[in-house]
Design a protein around this motif. Structure first.
Motif, short mmCIF file in Angstrom:
data_model
loop_
_atom_site.label_atom_id
_atom_site.label_comp_id
_atom_site.label_asym_id
_atom_site.label_seq_id
_atom_site.Cartn_x
_atom_site.Cartn_y
_atom_site.Cartn_z
N THR A 138 0.80 -1.22 0.00
CA THR A 138 0.00 0.00 0.00
C THR A 138 0.84 1.28 0.00
N ASP A 139 2.11 1.20 0.41
CA ASP A 139 2.92 2.42 0.43
C ASP A 139 4.39 2.05 0.53
N GLY A 140 5.25 2.99 0.07
CA GLY A 140 6.69 2.83 0.16
C GLY A 140 7.29 2.21 -1.09
N SER A 141 8.57 2.48 -1.30
CA SER A 141 9.30 1.89 -2.41
C SER A 141 9.97 0.60 -1.96
N LEU A 142 9.90 -0.41 -2.79
CA LEU A 142 10.51 -1.71 -2.49
C LEU A 142 11.85 -1.76 -3.20
N ARG A 143 12.93 -1.85 -2.40
CA ARG A 143 14.28 -1.75 -2.96
C ARG A 143 15.09 -2.99 -2.61
N SER A 144 15.98 -3.37 -3.55
CA SER A 144 16.83 -4.54 -3.33
C SER A 144 18.18 -4.32 -3.99
N LYS A 157 -0.70 -7.84 -4.48
CA LYS A 157 -1.70 -6.80 -4.69
C LYS A 157 -1.05 -5.43 -4.54
N ASP A 158 -0.88 -4.74 -5.65
CA ASP A 158 -0.32 -3.39 -5.66
C ASP A 158 -1.48 -2.42 -5.47
N GLN A 159 -1.60 -1.88 -4.24
CA GLN A 159 -2.66 -0.95 -3.90
C GLN A 159 -2.11 0.43 -3.54
N THR A 160 -0.92 0.74 -4.04
CA THR A 160 -0.30 2.02 -3.74
C THR A 160 -1.13 3.16 -4.31
N SER A 161 -1.22 4.26 -3.54
CA SER A 161 -2.07 5.39 -3.93
C SER A 161 -1.27 6.52 -4.58
N SER A 162 0.04 6.32 -4.72
CA SER A 162 0.89 7.27 -5.45
C SER A 162 1.92 6.48 -6.24
N ASP A 163 2.68 7.15 -7.09
CA ASP A 163 3.66 6.47 -7.92
C ASP A 163 4.79 5.91 -7.07
N HIS A 164 5.14 4.65 -7.29
CA HIS A 164 6.20 3.99 -6.53
C HIS A 164 7.05 3.12 -7.46
N ILE A 165 8.15 2.62 -6.89
CA ILE A 165 9.08 1.82 -7.69
C ILE A 165 9.47 0.55 -6.95
N ILE A 166 9.75 -0.46 -7.73
CA ILE A 166 10.41 -1.69 -7.26
C ILE A 166 11.76 -1.68 -7.98
N GLN A 167 12.85 -1.43 -7.25
CA GLN A 167 14.09 -1.11 -7.92
C GLN A 167 15.32 -1.75 -7.27
N ASN A 168 16.39 -1.79 -8.05
CA ASN A 168 17.71 -2.19 -7.56
C ASN A 168 18.42 -0.92 -7.09
N ALA A 169 18.57 -0.79 -5.78
CA ALA A 169 19.18 0.40 -5.20
C ALA A 169 20.55 0.12 -4.58
N TYR A 170 20.97 -1.16 -4.56
CA TYR A 170 22.20 -1.52 -3.85
C TYR A 170 23.26 -2.13 -4.77
N GLY A 171 23.00 -2.21 -6.06
CA GLY A 171 23.97 -2.79 -6.96
C GLY A 171 23.93 -4.31 -6.96
N THR A 185 -4.54 -2.30 -8.53
CA THR A 185 -5.93 -1.87 -8.43
C THR A 185 -6.08 -0.35 -8.40
N SER A 186 -4.98 0.40 -8.48
CA SER A 186 -5.08 1.86 -8.49
C SER A 186 -4.65 2.39 -9.86
N SER A 187 -4.88 3.68 -10.08
CA SER A 187 -4.54 4.30 -11.36
C SER A 187 -3.15 4.92 -11.34
N THR A 188 -2.38 4.71 -10.28
CA THR A 188 -1.05 5.26 -10.17
C THR A 188 -0.06 4.43 -10.97
N SER A 189 1.18 4.93 -11.06
CA SER A 189 2.21 4.26 -11.84
C SER A 189 3.16 3.49 -10.94
N THR A 190 3.44 2.25 -11.31
CA THR A 190 4.44 1.43 -10.62
C THR A 190 5.53 1.06 -11.63
#
Length: 195
Positions: A138-144, A157-171, A185-190
């Motif tokens: 529902t909130d926060g960026s998921l980083r690995s 279930k991606d229910q985030t209410s704002s734009d978020h990312i699932i990203q490689n942040a540590y190399g 289920t939301s209209s935001t961008s992932t």
């Protein structure tokens, strides 16, 4: 300080440095709240308790035991180490970082589902997270990074209410394997930037 053995209904590690070399047997909650705690292979975890909470500090769980809490909550700090963790109930993830030993991932089986509601970020490195149930984000960026792997074999279930990312942040490598269902289920961008 080195602890020979601990047996109690509830244990709170709230400061200092603790090394567990003996038997650890807790019938209620284990809470990491600011201390630097290491469970060594010399020790044995008979029972980490049905509830594990991580709010701050560092917990390195490398006893060689299989850890089987019912629920786990992490809101800050770092939960690391080589021990496999099998959670039968809900994993509540509102911040902090799951880590493991460099070169060999540790395993976290979130068998009872995951809720990810992080005001900022939720991080995992050197660890494989397996989610066969329902993950609700529902909130926060998921980083690995650093060989972090997230295996969704259930429903994510991606229910985030704002734009978020699932990203490689540590190399290094970071992988999000969607073998199950990814449901937005939301209209935001992932944006997913893990291979």
């Amino acid at each position: 300080d080195s602890a020979a053995s601990i047996g109690a209904a509830k244990v709170v590690f709230d400061g200092g440095t603790v090394t567990m070399d003996g038997t650890y047997n807790v019938s209620g909650m284990t809470s990491f709240e600011g201390a630097t705690v290491t469970f060594n292979p010399a020790g044995t975890v008979t029972n980490i308790g049905p509830s594990v909470v991580v709010t701050s500090g560092s917990a390195i769980l490398s006893s060689g035991s299989l850890l089987t809490p019912t629920t786990m909550s992490i809101s800050g700090g770092t939960l690391g180490g080589a021990d496999q963790i099998n959670i039968s109930g809900l994993l509540t993830w509102t911040g902090g970082r799951f880590d493991g030993p460099s070169g060999t991932n540790s395993i976290l089986n979130a068998n009872g589902g995951i809720t990810i509601n992080a005001p900022s970020v939720a991080d995992f490195t050197h660890r494989t997270i397996n989610s066969p149930g329902i993950t609700t984000w529902t909130d926060g960026s998921l980083r690995s990074g650093q060989n972090g792997i997230f295996n969704n074999t259930g429903t994510f279930k991606d229910q985030t209410s704002s734009d978020h990312i699932i990203q490689n942040a540590y190399g290094g490598s970071a992988t999000f394997n969607n073998i199950g269902t990814f449901e937005k289920t939301s209209s935001t961008s992932t944006t997913v930037s893990m291979l």
